[in-house]
Design a protein around this motif. Structure first.
Motif, PDB file in Angstrom:
ATOM      1  N   SER A 181       5.954  -0.462   7.718  1.00 55.19           N
ATOM      2  CA  SER A 181       4.656  -0.490   8.400  1.00 55.19           C
ATOM      3  C   SER A 181       3.596  -0.989   7.429  1.00 55.19           C
ATOM      4  CB  SER A 181       4.279   0.897   8.926  1.00 55.19           C
ATOM      5  OG  SER A 181       4.075   1.805   7.866  1.00 55.19           O
ATOM      6  N   TYR A 182       2.538  -1.571   7.989  1.00 55.43           N
ATOM      7  CA  TYR A 182       1.458  -2.105   7.155  1.00 55.43           C
ATOM      8  C   TYR A 182       0.615  -0.989   6.551  1.00 55.43           C
ATOM      9  CZ  TYR A 182       2.456  -5.930  10.486  1.00 55.43           C
ATOM     10  OH  TYR A 182       3.062  -6.852  11.296  1.00 55.43           O
ATOM     11  N   GLU A 183       0.537   0.141   7.232  1.00 53.83           N
ATOM     12  CA  GLU A 183      -0.356   1.222   6.814  1.00 53.83           C
ATOM     13  C   GLU A 183       0.002   1.798   5.448  1.00 53.83           C
ATOM     14  OE1 GLU A 183      -0.147   4.504   9.512  1.00 53.83           O
ATOM     15  OE2 GLU A 183       2.031   4.714   9.350  1.00 53.83           O
ATOM     16  N   LYS A 184       1.237   1.592   5.000  1.00 54.97           N
ATOM     17  CA  LYS A 184       1.663   2.123   3.702  1.00 54.97           C
ATOM     18  C   LYS A 184       1.102   1.326   2.531  1.00 54.97           C
ATOM     19  CE  LYS A 184       4.248   5.336   5.522  1.00 54.97           C
ATOM     20  NZ  LYS A 184       3.877   6.765   5.408  1.00 54.97           N
ATOM     21  N   GLY A 185       0.572   0.142   2.811  1.00 53.80           N
ATOM     22  CA  GLY A 185      -0.023  -0.659   1.753  1.00 53.80           C
ATOM     23  C   GLY A 185       0.960  -1.601   1.088  1.00 53.80           C
ATOM     24  N   ARG A 186       0.404  -2.556   0.366  1.00 53.63           N
ATOM     25  CA  ARG A 186       1.203  -3.618  -0.245  1.00 53.63           C
ATOM     26  C   ARG A 186       2.232  -3.089  -1.239  1.00 53.63           C
ATOM     27  NH1 ARG A 186      -1.149  -9.244  -2.775  1.00 53.63           N
ATOM     28  NH2 ARG A 186       0.801  -9.991  -3.700  1.00 53.63           N
ATOM     29  N   GLU A 187       1.908  -2.016  -1.946  1.00 52.56           N
ATOM     30  CA  GLU A 187       2.815  -1.501  -2.976  1.00 52.56           C
ATOM     31  C   GLU A 187       4.188  -1.148  -2.406  1.00 52.56           C
ATOM     32  OE1 GLU A 187      -0.259  -0.477  -2.442  1.00 52.56           O
ATOM     33  OE2 GLU A 187      -1.266  -1.320  -4.211  1.00 52.56           O
TER      34      GLU A 187
END
Length: 253
Positions: A181-187
């Protein structure tokens, strides 16, 4: 007595015909049930794209990055799910003109949130998230699902192991599909080497760039399927040619 005996004898053929008819009906209903089961557990075999879906698939033969942008309920996610199922299983139909992988693959499928990923890509690929017994009624055929690993949200999956190949001279292997998911962030998108990333709903540019980077070593692919709710975003602009942008500028002027 003679009449009674004759009546009894006459009833035997009728009883036999009734029994055979009942058996034939049961066999017929059993066949219908089996056909329905095969249809439900192998949606991929019945997939036939309409024109825009077909063009989207065919573009994969020459393009690493593709966008299917259209309105709601127009088959964007279904097209993405069908293509992902083909690559994960190695089961390409005769009409297929798009990208072909000749080995098992490692893929991601992602949405905006964990719940969104569960309710869209996962549902299309596996079946109803709330009904584990029905997993295998999505685009990935039931007989190709080797195992699943549960995610954190109720009904959500972290990953799926999919049987690849195994027909004719093709050695059987296993593909791996993970859900993001995108909500977890790029890391959370760093580190993996992948053959493909599917973005269902428009991602932030940094997430898209990181996902694309995951496929560089394999020469893999990215597909994006969404309804344009964010206007002329950075991700949309990546897919527009200079000619298209010029035409849009003239139209707005």
């Amino acid at each position: 007595m003679t009449k009674s005996g004759s009546a009894s004898a006459a009833s035997k053929p009728s009883s036999g015909r009734s029994s055979r008819a009942s058996a034939a009906k049961k066999e017929y209903l059993s066949l219908l049930a089996e056909l329905d089961r095969r249809r439900r557990t192998n949606q991929l075999a019945a997939y036939r794209p309409y024109l825009r879906q077909g063009e989207f698939h065919a573009a994969g033969a020459t393009n690493r990055e593709r966008l299917f942008m259209a309105g709601n309920q127009l088959g964007k996610t279904r097209a993405g799910g069908a293509e992902w199922a083909m690559h994960l299983t190695g089961r390409y139909p005769r009409w297929w003109q798009g990208k072909v992988f000749d080995t098992a693959v490692r893929f991601w499928a992602a949405g905006v949130t964990g719940e969104g990923t569960r309710d869209n890509p996962q549902r299309i690929l596996l079946g109803p998230p709330q009904q584990p017994a029905a997993w295998g009624t999505g685009m990935i055929p039931a007989d190709a699902i080797v195992s699943t690993m549960a995610g954190r949200a109720p009904g959500a999956l972290d990953s799926v192991v999919v049987r690849w190949g195994g027909g004719g001279d093709v050695q059987a292997d296993e593909s791996v599909l993970s859900f993001k998911s995108y909500e977890k962030g790029r890391e959370k998108w760093q580190g993996e080497t992948l053959h493909g990333v599917w973005f269902d709903e428009e991602p932030p540019l940094d997430i898209y760039s990181e996902g694309l980077t995951r496929t560089n070593a394999t020469g893999g692919i990215t597909i994006v399927t969404f309804t344009p709710l964010l206007g002329m975003s950075d991700v949309v602009l990546l897919f527009l040619s200079a000619q298209e942008m010029e035409g849009m500028g003239k139209a707005s002027g």
